[in-house]
Design a protein around this motif. Structure first.
Motif, PDB file in Angstrom:
ATOM      1  N   HIS A   1      11.287   8.740  -6.740  1.00 18.16           N
ATOM      2  CA  HIS A   1      11.129   7.742  -7.803  1.00 18.16           C
ATOM      3  C   HIS A   1      11.270   8.332  -9.202  1.00 18.16           C
ATOM      4  CE1 HIS A   1       7.068   9.362  -7.323  1.00 18.16           C
ATOM      5  NE2 HIS A   1       6.835   8.964  -8.550  1.00 18.16           N
ATOM      6  N   ASN A   2      11.155   9.651  -9.326  1.00 17.97           N
ATOM      7  CA  ASN A   2      11.346  10.311 -10.618  1.00 17.97           C
ATOM      8  C   ASN A   2      12.786  10.777 -10.821  1.00 17.97           C
ATOM      9  OD1 ASN A   2       8.609  10.136 -11.431  1.00 17.97           O
ATOM     10  ND2 ASN A   2       8.119  11.876 -10.115  1.00 17.97           N
ATOM     11  N   GLY A   3      13.652  10.500  -9.847  1.00 14.07           N
ATOM     12  CA  GLY A   3      15.046  10.918  -9.948  1.00 14.07           C
ATOM     13  C   GLY A   3      15.316  12.329  -9.465  1.00 14.07           C
ATOM     14  N   GLU A   4      14.272  12.997  -8.949  1.00  8.34           N
ATOM     15  CA  GLU A   4      14.441  14.363  -8.456  1.00  8.34           C
ATOM     16  C   GLU A   4      15.095  14.333  -7.081  1.00  8.34           C
ATOM     17  OE1 GLU A   4      13.641  17.198 -10.157  1.00  8.34           O
ATOM     18  OE2 GLU A   4      13.153  15.848 -11.819  1.00  8.34           O
ATOM     19  N   LEU A   5      16.042  15.257  -6.871  1.00  5.13           N
ATOM     20  CA  LEU A   5      16.703  15.350  -5.577  1.00  5.13           C
ATOM     21  C   LEU A   5      15.783  16.020  -4.571  1.00  5.13           C
ATOM     22  CD1 LEU A   5      20.262  16.418  -6.763  1.00  5.13           C
ATOM     23  CD2 LEU A   5      19.484  14.140  -6.070  1.00  5.13           C
ATOM     24  N   ARG A   6      15.809  15.522  -3.342  1.00  2.00           N
ATOM     25  CA  ARG A   6      14.942  16.038  -2.274  1.00  2.00           C
ATOM     26  C   ARG A   6      15.764  16.299  -1.030  1.00  2.00           C
ATOM     27  NH1 ARG A   6       9.906  13.147  -2.434  1.00  2.00           N
ATOM     28  NH2 ARG A   6       9.262  14.493  -0.739  1.00  2.00           N
ATOM     29  N   ASP A   7      15.354  17.298  -0.268  1.00  2.00           N
ATOM     30  CA  ASP A   7      15.999  17.605   1.002  1.00  2.00           C
ATOM     31  C   ASP A   7      15.460  16.685   2.090  1.00  2.00           C
ATOM     32  OD1 ASP A   7      17.192  19.702  -0.322  1.00  2.00           O
ATOM     33  OD2 ASP A   7      15.921  21.255   0.570  1.00  2.00           O
ATOM     34  N   VAL A   8      16.300  16.437   3.091  1.00  7.64           N
ATOM     35  CA  VAL A   8      15.912  15.639   4.243  1.00  7.64           C
ATOM     36  C   VAL A   8      16.158  16.467   5.500  1.00  7.64           C
ATOM     37  CG1 VAL A   8      16.515  13.599   5.623  1.00  7.64           C
ATOM     38  CG2 VAL A   8      16.348  13.419   3.141  1.00  7.64           C
ATOM     39  N   LEU A   9      15.210  16.448   6.397  1.00  3.53           N
ATOM     40  CA  LEU A   9      15.317  17.112   7.691  1.00  3.53           C
ATOM     41  C   LEU A   9      15.588  16.043   8.740  1.00  3.53           C
ATOM     42  CD1 LEU A   9      14.962  19.705   9.400  1.00  3.53           C
ATOM     43  CD2 LEU A   9      12.518  19.137   9.526  1.00  3.53           C
ATOM     44  N   MET A  10      16.635  16.225   9.527  1.00  2.00           N
ATOM     45  CA  MET A  10      16.911  15.295  10.620  1.00  2.00           C
ATOM     46  C   MET A  10      16.462  15.949  11.922  1.00  2.00           C
ATOM     47  SD  MET A  10      20.384  13.460  11.971  1.00  2.00           S
ATOM     48  CE  MET A  10      20.495  12.350  10.585  1.00  2.00           C
ATOM     49  N   LEU A  11      15.599  15.244  12.627  1.00  2.00           N
ATOM     50  CA  LEU A  11      15.126  15.687  13.938  1.00  2.00           C
ATOM     51  C   LEU A  11      15.696  14.754  14.991  1.00  2.00           C
ATOM     52  CD1 LEU A  11      11.332  16.287  13.170  1.00  2.00           C
ATOM     53  CD2 LEU A  11      13.199  17.944  13.069  1.00  2.00           C
ATOM     54  N   ALA A  12      15.910  15.281  16.189  1.00  2.00           N
ATOM     55  CA  ALA A  12      16.467  14.472  17.273  1.00  2.00           C
ATOM     56  C   ALA A  12      15.645  14.653  18.535  1.00  2.00           C
ATOM     57  CB  ALA A  12      17.918  14.867  17.543  1.00  2.00           C
ATOM     58  N   HIS A  13      15.525  13.576  19.268  1.00  2.00           N
ATOM     59  CA  HIS A  13      14.890  13.574  20.588  1.00  2.00           C
ATOM     60  C   HIS A  13      16.004  13.267  21.594  1.00  2.00           C
ATOM     61  CE1 HIS A  13      11.394  12.892  23.290  1.00  2.00           C
ATOM     62  NE2 HIS A  13      12.262  12.153  23.924  1.00  2.00           N
TER      63      HIS A  13
ATOM     64  N   LYS B   1       0.810  -1.225   0.000  1.00  2.00           N
ATOM     65  CA  LYS B   1       0.000   0.000   0.000  1.00  2.00           C
ATOM     66  C   LYS B   1       0.843   1.274   0.000  1.00  2.00           C
ATOM     67  CE  LYS B   1      -3.731  -2.045   2.724  1.00  2.00           C
ATOM     68  NZ  LYS B   1      -4.511  -1.881   3.969  1.00  2.00           N
ATOM     69  N   LEU B   2       2.145   1.134   0.214  1.00  2.00           N
ATOM     70  CA  LEU B   2       2.999   2.293   0.414  1.00  2.00           C
ATOM     71  C   LEU B   2       3.561   2.831  -0.887  1.00  2.00           C
ATOM     72  CD1 LEU B   2       4.932   0.983   3.536  1.00  2.00           C
ATOM     73  CD2 LEU B   2       2.822   2.346   3.470  1.00  2.00           C
ATOM     74  N   ASP B   3       3.783   4.139  -0.916  1.00  2.00           N
ATOM     75  CA  ASP B   3       4.418   4.728  -2.096  1.00  2.00           C
ATOM     76  C   ASP B   3       5.934   4.761  -1.910  1.00  2.00           C
ATOM     77  OD1 ASP B   3       5.112   6.989  -0.524  1.00  2.00           O
ATOM     78  OD2 ASP B   3       3.393   8.150  -1.244  1.00  2.00           O
ATOM     79  N   ASP B   4       6.636   5.227  -2.918  1.00  2.00           N
ATOM     80  CA  ASP B   4       8.095   5.238  -2.883  1.00  2.00           C
ATOM     81  C   ASP B   4       8.641   6.038  -1.706  1.00  2.00           C
ATOM     82  OD1 ASP B   4       8.221   3.675  -5.139  1.00  2.00           O
ATOM     83  OD2 ASP B   4       8.645   5.338  -6.503  1.00  2.00           O
ATOM     84  N   GLY B   5       7.997   7.154  -1.380  1.00  2.00           N
ATOM     85  CA  GLY B   5       8.457   7.979  -0.260  1.00  2.00           C
ATOM     86  C   GLY B   5       8.385   7.235   1.050  1.00  2.00           C
ATOM     87  N   ASP B   6       7.304   6.486   1.245  1.00  2.00           N
ATOM     88  CA  ASP B   6       7.158   5.698   2.472  1.00  2.00           C
ATOM     89  C   ASP B   6       8.229   4.621   2.556  1.00  2.00           C
ATOM     90  OD1 ASP B   6       4.798   7.069   3.199  1.00  2.00           O
ATOM     91  OD2 ASP B   6       3.562   5.665   2.068  1.00  2.00           O
ATOM     92  N   ILE B   7       8.461   3.939   1.449  1.00  2.00           N
ATOM     93  CA  ILE B   7       9.457   2.866   1.422  1.00  2.00           C
ATOM     94  C   ILE B   7      10.847   3.434   1.697  1.00  2.00           C
ATOM     95  CG2 ILE B   7      10.558   1.107  -0.022  1.00  2.00           C
ATOM     96  CD1 ILE B   7       7.665   0.447   0.941  1.00  2.00           C
ATOM     97  N   THR B   8      11.137   4.595   1.116  1.00  2.07           N
ATOM     98  CA  THR B   8      12.424   5.242   1.376  1.00  2.07           C
ATOM     99  C   THR B   8      12.568   5.561   2.857  1.00  2.07           C
ATOM    100  OG1 THR B   8      12.483   6.177  -0.851  1.00  2.07           O
ATOM    101  CG2 THR B   8      13.866   7.243   0.806  1.00  2.07           C
ATOM    102  N   ALA B   9      11.489   6.026   3.480  1.00  3.23           N
ATOM    103  CA  ALA B   9      11.541   6.416   4.888  1.00  3.23           C
ATOM    104  C   ALA B   9      11.840   5.240   5.806  1.00  3.23           C
ATOM    105  CB  ALA B   9      10.226   7.073   5.300  1.00  3.23           C
ATOM    106  N   ILE B  10      11.282   4.065   5.513  1.00  6.94           N
ATOM    107  CA  ILE B  10      11.520   2.929   6.414  1.00  6.94           C
ATOM    108  C   ILE B  10      12.653   2.038   5.942  1.00  6.94           C
ATOM    109  CG2 ILE B  10       9.206   2.910   7.396  1.00  6.94           C
ATOM    110  CD1 ILE B  10       8.568   0.515   5.560  1.00  6.94           C
TER     111      ILE B  10
END
Length: 180
Positions: A149-161, A25-34
């Protein structure tokens, strides 16, 4: 709020087939996240071989609607865990993500971790707000860090607890049970 009948348990070998249903059920973004290799059956089966700090959320009908893991970093950073989380698209906004994050934090602290980090794409304000409401703060912005999934570069935010300071502050203002 999340369904009180949702149960969170360690993943087992018996969960793998239903877990694959969630993954479908997950899209590429979800799969990348986990970072689960969805097309590698052996890899998915091995997740249950070491179930510590890997959980599934299940509805009473047996459907798996969420997955979370905290992966301990190696060496000098072994006090740090990296949280990965996904919720079934149909159950988003129900409070299930909050419940999984809270569970993951409690278990990470019980396992001796003093810091938990999460990486998020910068396009989901609601997800950033959720983590922020649970004591996560900005740690880094990684520009052009992943490709979609389209090859576009995306930023990532790192959060910390930061466990020690965050939980001390929660006790100070009388809401230590917020993570319970």
């Amino acid at each position: 709020m999340s369904d009180p009948d949702i149960t969170i348990t360690n993943i087992t070998a018996g969960d793998i087939a239903e877990f694959r249903t969630l993954l479908a059920k997950l899209d590429d973004g979800d799969i990348t996240a986990i970072r689960v290799q969805v097309d590698d059956t052996d890899y998915i089966a091995r997740l249950a071989d070491d179930p510590d700090l890997r959980w599934i959320a299940r509805r009473p009908d047996g459907a798996i609607v969420g997955y979370a893991t905290v992966n301990r970093l190696p060496g000098w950073s072994d006090h740090v865990g990296e949280l990965r989380l996904v919720v079934d698209p149909e159950d988003r906004g129900s409070g299930l993500g909050r419940k999984l994050i809270q569970h993951s934090l409690r278990e990470a602290v019980s396992a001796g971790m003093r810091k938990v980090v999460v990486e998020l794409t910068t396009d989901s304000d609601a997800v950033v707000e959720l983590f922020s409401s649970l004591g996560f703060t900005g740690e880094a912005l990684l520009r052009d860090h992943i490709r979609d999934h389209n090859g576009e570069l995306r930023d990532v935010l790192m959060l910390a607890h930061m466990v020690d300071s965050t939980w001390e502050n929660l006790e100070t203002v009388g809401i230590a049970d917020a993570l319970a």
